[in-house]
Design a protein around this motif. Structure first.
Motif, short mmCIF file in Angstrom:
data_model
loop_
_atom_site.label_atom_id
_atom_site.label_comp_id
_atom_site.label_asym_id
_atom_site.label_seq_id
_atom_site.Cartn_x
_atom_site.Cartn_y
_atom_site.Cartn_z
N ARG A 84 -8.06 2.97 -2.91
CA ARG A 84 -9.06 3.31 -1.90
C ARG A 84 -9.04 4.81 -1.67
O ARG A 84 -7.98 5.43 -1.66
CB ARG A 84 -8.75 2.61 -0.58
CG ARG A 84 -9.19 1.17 -0.56
CD ARG A 84 -8.81 0.51 0.72
NE ARG A 84 -7.37 0.45 0.87
CZ ARG A 84 -6.74 0.05 1.97
NH1 ARG A 84 -7.44 -0.29 3.03
NH2 ARG A 84 -5.42 0.01 2.02
N GLU B 295 -5.22 5.94 -1.33
CA GLU B 295 -4.16 4.96 -1.01
C GLU B 295 -4.20 3.88 -2.09
O GLU B 295 -5.22 3.24 -2.30
CB GLU B 295 -4.44 4.37 0.39
CG GLU B 295 -3.32 3.51 0.92
CD GLU B 295 -3.51 3.16 2.41
OE1 GLU B 295 -4.09 3.96 3.17
OE2 GLU B 295 -3.07 2.07 2.80
N ASP C 142 0.83 -1.22 0.00
CA ASP C 142 0.00 0.00 0.00
C ASP C 142 0.86 1.26 0.00
O ASP C 142 1.85 1.34 0.74
CB ASP C 142 -0.90 0.01 1.25
CG ASP C 142 -1.99 -1.06 1.18
OD1 ASP C 142 -2.31 -1.53 0.07
OD2 ASP C 142 -2.52 -1.42 2.25
N GLU D 145 2.19 0.36 4.16
CA GLU D 145 2.46 -0.94 4.80
C GLU D 145 2.48 -2.02 3.73
O GLU D 145 2.03 -1.81 2.60
CB GLU D 145 1.41 -1.27 5.86
CG GLU D 145 0.03 -1.50 5.29
CD GLU D 145 -0.88 -2.32 6.19
OE1 GLU D 145 -0.40 -3.02 7.09
OE2 GLU D 145 -2.10 -2.27 5.96
MG MG Z 1 -3.53 -0.91 5.92
#
Ligand code: MG
Ligand code: ADP
Length: 544
Positions: A502, A471, A150, A170
């Motif tokens: 997202r 993201e 991400d 992450e």
């Molecule tokens: Mg996450």
């Protein structure tokens, strides 16, 4: 100067009606859907759980610089290589995990399971390796990683002319969600464009070329099909199957079904959904530790499980009793391929991300020997610090306790699934209330500050207009065979498997702006759980 243009446009009532009707109908017709919350549709209204609603989506594709999109995709295979190497290097992982076991019970339990299975010996389809004139029977477990890395867009605040780049938020090694719905969202926005639901004035922004397809459904299904095939057929002549290990109830079930149906349709693979709490009820190990599944609807039938795909088991709350841990142990002991194994799950902890990303860390080189590729991956790291007593840790402790510097950071424990982080000005108080012995269970990460933009989100039948943060997640599929448990492995498959964008309301802390109340936090959770936003690429490159 704003990084992005004025967007989205105002629409009159008729234009908005047309857009919304087109969106709602297409979504339900194509399974871009979730089960509703009980706050939206009460249990009395839907006693049999028959209803579904459109998944929360943005009305307009969100904006994302093409250069950043390409950068994130370009390192997908490197990340597969990196994390498969970490997961195969038990000795290295052990040092990292051992820093956590005394202060993080969940990690300690997972590690205990790994050690128990290691002592007994991991099993897997045995594999015949011709060495000189002998054929040696080797036990080299197969592993499947369906990862998602991400990112957010980062611009250097000190240099307005700098090109935007992505920084990693992450790396997920377990239960990476939304791959099923993401393919649908990308198709939805393309459809809305073709039926003229977007105003003419946007034609230079929303074009077919600016709406790339997300191949996450076929990509993830292909990864699973390759693992299923590599396992081979049952030596005992049983039919084989793939298990989707799931939470129950699961509102995001259609996301998972899209991948499952692709696996059935494209590869003829039989699949079953097994609730996490029923592992010991519906499965058993045979004498060779093959995992045998009997469906509750036909208990007399038996299937040999080739692959267990986890969409559950990543959060301590799911392990309600020893029986749930015993179920996890049973799967880990089995010959089925785990996606992920415990070691692969542990490779995805924030602690590992920190160990790699702490400035001047020597560890990346160990796993990615190719210097150019390691440099490309390094560019995606944001600074992350330990909260232990090392030199870097002492520095981080100062930054985190001082209210003036803490506002630039997020403090993260070793957890997945949202709702666990402590943001900005809440950090000093949180540390005051947490025993110092527990501080090393966290990592301290610099906040990435993406450029501001707005959008309209359709969620639970309501429109919400306002600032949003995007993201980007890039999926990767990697299948490998461990060769010695010390980092040596053979990679059988390594490919990028589509993307997800997202879009989160920026009025929430996890979106990057201050938040104070738990309610607001919960509303973020809902929104984040269902907003695979969509983006356009290209001309809004911030450097233009
Ligand atoms: Mg996450
Ligand atoms: P989880 O495992 O709970 O998903 P994440 O690390 O993804 O944990 O954090 C949750 C959310 O918090 C992210 O989706 C993002 O919105 C926000 N966030 C996390 N780290 C950062 C960061 N360094 N900069 C900006 N936002 C962040």
């Amino acid at each position: 100067m704003a990084a992005y243009p004025e967007y989205p446009p105002d629409q009159n009532d008729e234009q908005q009606d047309y857009l919304l009707t087109s969106l709602k109908d297409w979504s339900i017709a194509h399974g871009l859907a979730v089960r509703p919350t009980t706050a939206y549709v009460s249990a009395e209204t839907d006693p049999s759980g028959a209803l579904a609603t459109t998944a929360p989506v943005t009305l307009f594709p969100s904006l994302f610089p093409r250069v950043c999109f390409e950068q994130a995709k370009s390192v997908a295979q490197d990340y597969n290589e990196l994390y498969s190497a970490i997961a195969s290097d038990e000795e290295w992982l052990k040092q990292t995990v051992e820093e956590l076991v005394d202060i993080d019970d969940f990690i300690a339990q997972l590690w205990k399971i790994h050690l128990a299975v290691k002592q007994e010996g991991y099993v897997q389809v045995t594999f015949t390796r011709p060495i000189q004139i002998l054929d040696l029977i080797m036990i080299e477990p197969l592993n499947l990683g369906l990862f998602r890395s991400d990112y957010m867009v980062h611009t250097d605040p000190a240099n307005a002319q700098s090109r935007p780049c992505v920084k990693q938020v992450e790396f997920n090694t377990i239960a990476s969600s939304f791959g099923g719905l993401s393919t649908q969202v990308s198709a939805l926005h393309k459809y809305l464009l073709t039926v003229g639901a977007y105003p003419e004035t946007l034609s230079s922004i929303i074009s077919d070329a600016a709406l790339p397809e997300s191949t996450s459904v076929p990509g993830l299904a292909l990864g699973m099909a390759k693992a299923h095939e590599a396992y081979g057929s049952s030596k005992n002549g049983l039919p084989t199957c793939v298990i989707f290990l799931v939470q129950d109830p699961e509102r995001n079930v259609f996301d998972q079904r899209h991948v499952e149906y692709a696996l059935n349709r494209n590869y003829g693979v039989k699949t079953f959904r097994l609730p996490f709490g029923r592992v010991l009820d519906d499965t058993k190990l045979d004498a060779d530790r093959k995992l045998i599944y009997s469906p509750p609807h036909t208990p007399s039938k038996q299937f040999e499980v080739t692959l267990v795909y986890f969409r559950a088991g990543y959060s301590p709350a799911e392990y309600q009793s020893q029986r749930d841990w015993d179920g996890r142990l049973q799967i880990e002991r089995s010959a089925a391929i785990k996606c992920p194994s415990i070691l692969t799950q542990l490779a995805g902890t924030k602690k590992v991300q920190q160990v790699l990303a702490t400035p001047h860390s020597p560890h990346l080189k160990r796993f990615l020997p190719n210097e150019a590729r390691a440099a490309a991956v390094l560019k995606t790291f944001a600074p992350i610090y330990p909260m232990d007593k090392s030199e870097a840790g002492q520095e981080a402790r100062k930054l985190a306790q001082d209210p003036e510097t803490a506002v630039r950071y997020v403090l993260k424990p070793q957890r997945e699934g949202g709702g666990n982080n402590v943001y900005r000005k809440a950090i000093p108080q949180f540390l005051k209330e947490t025993p110092e012995t527990h501080w090393p269970a966290h990592i301290l990460m610099e906040m990435i500050e993406p450029p501001a933009q707005s959008n309209v989100i359709f969620r639970n039948g309501e429109l919400q207009k306002g600032g949003v943060i995007c993201e980007l997640g890039v999926y990767g599929a990697c299948l490998w065979r461990d060769e010695d448990g010390k980092g040596k492995r053979k990679i059988l498959e390594n490919f990028e498997a589509g993307y997800l964008l997202r879009t989160k309301g920026s009025g929430s802390e996890e979106g990057g702006v201050a938040v104070s109340s738990y309610d607001e936090y919960l509303s973020y959770q809902d929104a984040a759980d269902g907003i695979p936003g969509r983006f356009r690429l290209g001309r809004f490159c911030v450097s233009n």
